[in-house]
Write an enzyme that holds these catalytic residues in place. Structure first.
Site, short mmCIF file in Angstrom:
data_model
loop_
_atom_site.label_atom_id
_atom_site.label_comp_id
_atom_site.label_asym_id
_atom_site.label_seq_id
_atom_site.Cartn_x
_atom_site.Cartn_y
_atom_site.Cartn_z
N CYS A 1 0.99 -1.09 0.11
CA CYS A 1 0.06 -0.01 0.08
C CYS A 1 0.92 1.32 0.05
O CYS A 1 1.56 1.78 0.94
CB CYS A 1 -0.96 0.00 1.37
SG CYS A 1 -1.85 1.70 1.34
N CYS B 1 -0.73 4.20 2.39
CA CYS B 1 -0.78 3.97 3.73
C CYS B 1 -0.41 2.64 4.21
O CYS B 1 0.76 2.41 4.10
CB CYS B 1 -1.87 4.48 4.15
SG CYS B 1 -3.49 3.88 3.44
N SER B 2 -1.43 1.90 4.67
CA SER B 2 -0.80 0.77 5.21
C SER B 2 -2.03 -0.39 5.04
O SER B 2 -2.07 -1.23 5.79
CB SER B 2 -0.68 0.72 6.56
OG SER B 2 -1.70 1.45 7.40
N CYS B 3 -2.88 -0.27 3.88
CA CYS B 3 -3.82 -1.30 3.94
C CYS B 3 -3.39 -2.75 3.78
O CYS B 3 -2.38 -2.88 2.88
CB CYS B 3 -4.68 -0.57 2.41
SG CYS B 3 -5.58 0.80 2.60
#
Lengths: 210, 219
Positions: free
Chosen positions: A108, A111-113
């Site tokens: 991602c 962000c951090s999906c």
């Protein structure tokens, strides 16, 4: 906890952050906006109950049950529903399969999906700037940092989780595992292999304690 | 917003240095776990949307964003969101002392666990998709420079790819607020490595990104 106060260590943040969090927590509790028991319940769920053990069950079943594998590749959210670990509202799961021709890698960049329901919360490196920056532009270099070398003819597909779709890599089933049960196979499946930075372990890795 | 959270293709961050999988804890400090859970529980109260929460983290000063650890960015975002919602005053936040109860009802533990396990698509999965593009279509990501939230990464803007699959209609993050929910077809688009990174890019690599119809144009 010993801390020299200078080293900005990501595993031991300065105590002022911990104090700031405590302050916010007590404020939100006093205002009736957050229930401390609910905080405890969510921490317990994500620290202990949800994690790569879920994804390992999915992959081991895909390796041993071709019809399930097809359902998983067709609609992973439906297929994973058979296991009773549903996703967060809004999240849709997609399973992508590694083959001798194609290797998949998930990132991602924004962000951090990450597929929480099958892998739990992401490791620090997955959320880090070096990984988010280079997974798309230099996937083979990134794989190399995890000790994963692929033949030149293999195509690397990088899945950038820019929406609410979540990606699970189904690693290749290792050779020499014919006749193994799903439970035995789970031992070969790692979190990293389901993100796509590594291959599943081989039977020899297990014997060597790797 | 075009800020440093949009990291795809950036260089000079150094090696990844992953912690060994079997040794890494889920949380590296207790406060991280509290920030994590408070962020989820606050989000369930619908004072803001997930896209507004991302925007709160992403619109920090880039130096601050990069200096912070991951959960420090979540903490900063949560503080911004509560103050922005009007439910917490800057004075209350600064002192950590409540000047009065909110009339919002906190989510209890039972409801919280139901909320994180809840099923359901971003929008009605039975609704017709009405996709304006089809699998195999060649598309270009529009060039734009939004001040607000977007999920169209910079490294893809102006680049051409091919529609690989259609994911249905999904909530459009760029305009998503509590009051405003629009949805558009969402596509998985395949971009060849050489299209994104030039001839020096990795051989035989491709990037797949999920992009909403308004991000795309016909080349």
């Amino acid at each position: 906890m010993p801390h020299d106060g200078h080293d900005h260590d990501h595993t031991e943040p300065p105590s002022d952050v911990a104090l700031r969090v405590k302050s916010l927590e007590s404020l939100l509790i006093d205002k009736g906006l957050v229930d401390p028991a609910a905080i405890d319940a969510l921490v317990d769920r994500y620290a202990h109950r949800v994690g790569p053990q879920n994804g390992k069950k999915v992959v081991a079943r895909a390796w041993t049950d071709p019809e399930f594998k097809q359902r998983l590749l067709d609609d992973a959210r439906e297929a994973v529903g058979e296991f009773d670990f549903k996703g967060r509202p809004g999240e849709r799961l997609v399973a992508v399969e590694n083959t001798p021709e194609v290797h998949n890698l998930v990132v991602c960049t924004l962000c951090s999906c990450y597929p929480w329901n099958v892998l739990g919360l992401p490791p620090v490196w997955y959320k880090s700037a070096p990984y988010r920056a280079r997974a798309v532009s230099d996937p083979r270099g990134v794989l190399g940092e995890f000790g994963t070398e692929l033949p030149d003819e293999v195509e690397v597909r990088v899945w950038d989780s820019t929406a609410e779709m979540r990606y699970l890599v189904v690693p290749e089933r290792p050779t020499g595992t014919e006749g193994w049960s799903a439970e035995q196979l789970e031992k070969l499946i790692t979190r990293n292999s389901m993100i796509g930075v590594e291959q599943a372990k081989s039977p020899a890795d297990l014997e060597g304690g790797a | 917003m075009d800020n440093v959270h949009d990291m795809g293709g950036m260089q000079a961050f150094g090696p990844i240095n992953p912690e060994p999988e079997t040794e890494e804890p889920v949380f590296h400090a207790e406060w991280e776990s509290r920030v994590f859970a408070m962020t989820l529980l606050s989000g369930f109260l619908r004072q803001w949307t997930n896209d507004m929460a991302r925007h709160a983290r992403e619109s920090q000063n880039p130096v601050t964003y990069l200096r912070n650890t991951y959960y420090e960015n979540w903490l900063a975002g949560l503080e911004t969101l509560w103050v922005g919602s009007g439910q917490v005053t800057p004075e209350e936040l600064a002192k950590g002392i409540s000047s009065g109860k909110s009339d919002i009802q906190a989510i209890d533990a039972e409801k919280a666990l139901v909320s994180v396990k809840g099923a359901g698509g971003p929008v009605d999965p039975e609704a017709p998709v009405n996709a304006g593009l089809k699998v195999g279509d060649r598309v270009r990501v529009k060039t734009f420079h939004p001040m607000g939230h977007t999920r169209a990464p910079r490294y893809l803007r102006g680049r051409e790819g091919v529609i690989d699959r259609i994911h249905g209609r999904h909530i459009y993050p760029d305009t998503h607020t509590v009051e405003n929910v629009e949805d558009y077809p969402l596509y998985s688009v395949r971009f060849e490595g050489a299209e994104l990174w030039g001839p020096d890019g990795n051989k035989r690599s491709a990037v797949y990104a999920d992009l909403w119809e308004p991000y795309l144009e016909q080349p």
